[in-house]
Design a protein around this motif. Structure first.
Motif, PDB file in Angstrom:
ATOM      1  N   PHE A  21      28.392 -17.732 -39.329  1.00 24.73           N
ATOM      2  CA  PHE A  21      27.090 -17.257 -38.443  1.00 24.73           C
ATOM      3  C   PHE A  21      28.316 -15.456 -37.561  1.00 24.73           C
ATOM      4  O   PHE A  21      29.414 -15.353 -37.906  1.00 24.73           O
ATOM      5  N   ASN A  22      27.004 -14.210 -37.561  1.00 21.32           N
ATOM      6  CA  ASN A  22      28.086 -13.339 -37.513  1.00 21.32           C
ATOM      7  C   ASN A  22      29.028 -12.899 -38.176  1.00 21.32           C
ATOM      8  O   ASN A  22      30.141 -11.808 -37.923  1.00 21.32           O
ATOM      9  N   GLY A  86      21.768 -28.310 -34.467  1.00 20.25           N
ATOM     10  CA  GLY A  86      22.181 -27.729 -36.064  1.00 20.25           C
ATOM     11  C   GLY A  86      22.085 -26.689 -36.178  1.00 20.25           C
ATOM     12  O   GLY A  86      22.250 -25.309 -35.075  1.00 20.25           O
ATOM     13  N   PRO A  87      21.849 -25.235 -37.357  1.00 18.83           N
ATOM     14  CA  PRO A  87      22.465 -24.491 -37.551  1.00 18.83           C
ATOM     15  C   PRO A  87      20.812 -23.815 -37.209  1.00 18.83           C
ATOM     16  O   PRO A  87      21.698 -22.680 -36.227  1.00 18.83           O
ATOM     17  N   GLN A  88      19.723 -24.228 -37.127  1.00 19.17           N
ATOM     18  CA  GLN A  88      18.799 -22.618 -36.297  1.00 19.17           C
ATOM     19  C   GLN A  88      18.838 -23.090 -34.889  1.00 19.17           C
ATOM     20  O   GLN A  88      18.868 -22.299 -34.067  1.00 19.17           O
ATOM     21  N   ALA A  89      19.825 -24.157 -34.610  1.00 19.66           N
ATOM     22  CA  ALA A  89      19.633 -24.534 -32.930  1.00 19.66           C
ATOM     23  C   ALA A  89      20.997 -22.897 -32.208  1.00 19.66           C
ATOM     24  O   ALA A  89      20.701 -22.803 -31.548  1.00 19.66           O
ATOM     25  N   LEU A  90      21.754 -23.399 -33.454  1.00 16.34           N
ATOM     26  CA  LEU A  90      23.034 -22.111 -32.590  1.00 16.34           C
ATOM     27  C   LEU A  90      22.742 -20.744 -32.940  1.00 16.34           C
ATOM     28  O   LEU A  90      23.058 -20.184 -32.574  1.00 16.34           O
ATOM     29  N   VAL A 103      31.617 -17.013 -35.772  1.00 14.97           N
ATOM     30  CA  VAL A 103      31.565 -18.173 -35.507  1.00 14.97           C
ATOM     31  C   VAL A 103      31.060 -18.962 -36.361  1.00 14.97           C
ATOM     32  O   VAL A 103      30.022 -19.286 -37.298  1.00 14.97           O
ATOM     33  N   GLY A 104      32.212 -20.394 -36.797  1.00  9.60           N
ATOM     34  CA  GLY A 104      32.100 -21.140 -37.887  1.00  9.60           C
ATOM     35  C   GLY A 104      31.499 -22.626 -36.966  1.00  9.60           C
ATOM     36  O   GLY A 104      31.949 -22.455 -35.735  1.00  9.60           O
ATOM     37  N   VAL A 105      30.872 -23.083 -38.068  1.00  6.43           N
ATOM     38  CA  VAL A 105      30.466 -24.753 -37.871  1.00  6.43           C
ATOM     39  C   VAL A 105      31.475 -25.467 -38.094  1.00  6.43           C
ATOM     40  O   VAL A 105      31.712 -25.914 -39.562  1.00  6.43           O
TER      41      VAL A 105
END
Length: 163
Positions: A21-22, A86-90, A103-105
């Motif tokens: 992300f970002n 999950g990704p959507q919540a993050l 930000v990496g997961v």
């Protein structure tokens, strides 16, 4: 962590993320090569992360983003409540928390509660801070929250070191 054990661990092979992300593309070792990196490991449902550490890292990022050679990188290291983070919540959390740094997961492997990078870096929980020098060497693993000045001073000292 003593200096001898710190020198055995490098960030580049340790960092393993499924999604970013970002940032327009996944960060690579080449993106971080030659930079001082503050890796911030967190979970969006960790109260200390939400109320203290993420706002702290946002401030550190704002104060260092225009300094060449310093990079702040987040790592969402989920080791509990996987379904809720999950990704959507993050994505929603990052937006509401004002997070602008990459930000990496952290990647999960079957059979493990803790994700890959968290295990490789031997992190014991969140929030954790991992300062990395310009050679990619992990200099410390800090569990909990430091002051803004302590984090910035550490990054500046590492940046000033001969490379």
């Amino acid at each position: 962590m003593n200096d001898a054990s710190a020198r055995t661990l490098r960030l580049a092979p340790a960092l393993s993320a499924d999604r970013w992300f970002n940032t327009p593309r996944p960060l690579t070792a080449a993106d971080l090569d030659g930079k001082v990196v503050l890796l911030y490991a967190f979970q969006m449902l960790c109260p200390l992360c939400v109320h203290e550490a993420t706002p702290l890292v946002n401030r550190v990022h704002r104060l260092t983003r225009d300094r060449p050679g310093i990079e702040v990188v987040g790592l969402h290291t989920v080791f509990e409540n996987h379904e809720a983070m999950g990704p959507q919540a993050l994505a929603g959390y990052l937006g509401s928390a004002g997070v602008r740094f990459p930000v990496g997961v952290d990647r999960h492997e079957p059979g493990h509660d803790a994700p890959v990078t968290m295990r490789r870096l031997q992190l014991i929980g969140t929030p954790s801070f991992v300062p990395v020098d310009r050679q990619g060497v992990v200099r410390d693993r800090i569990f909990g929250v430091l002051s803004e000045q302590a984090l910035i001073s550490r990054l500046e000292r590492m940046q000033a070191e001969a490379g």
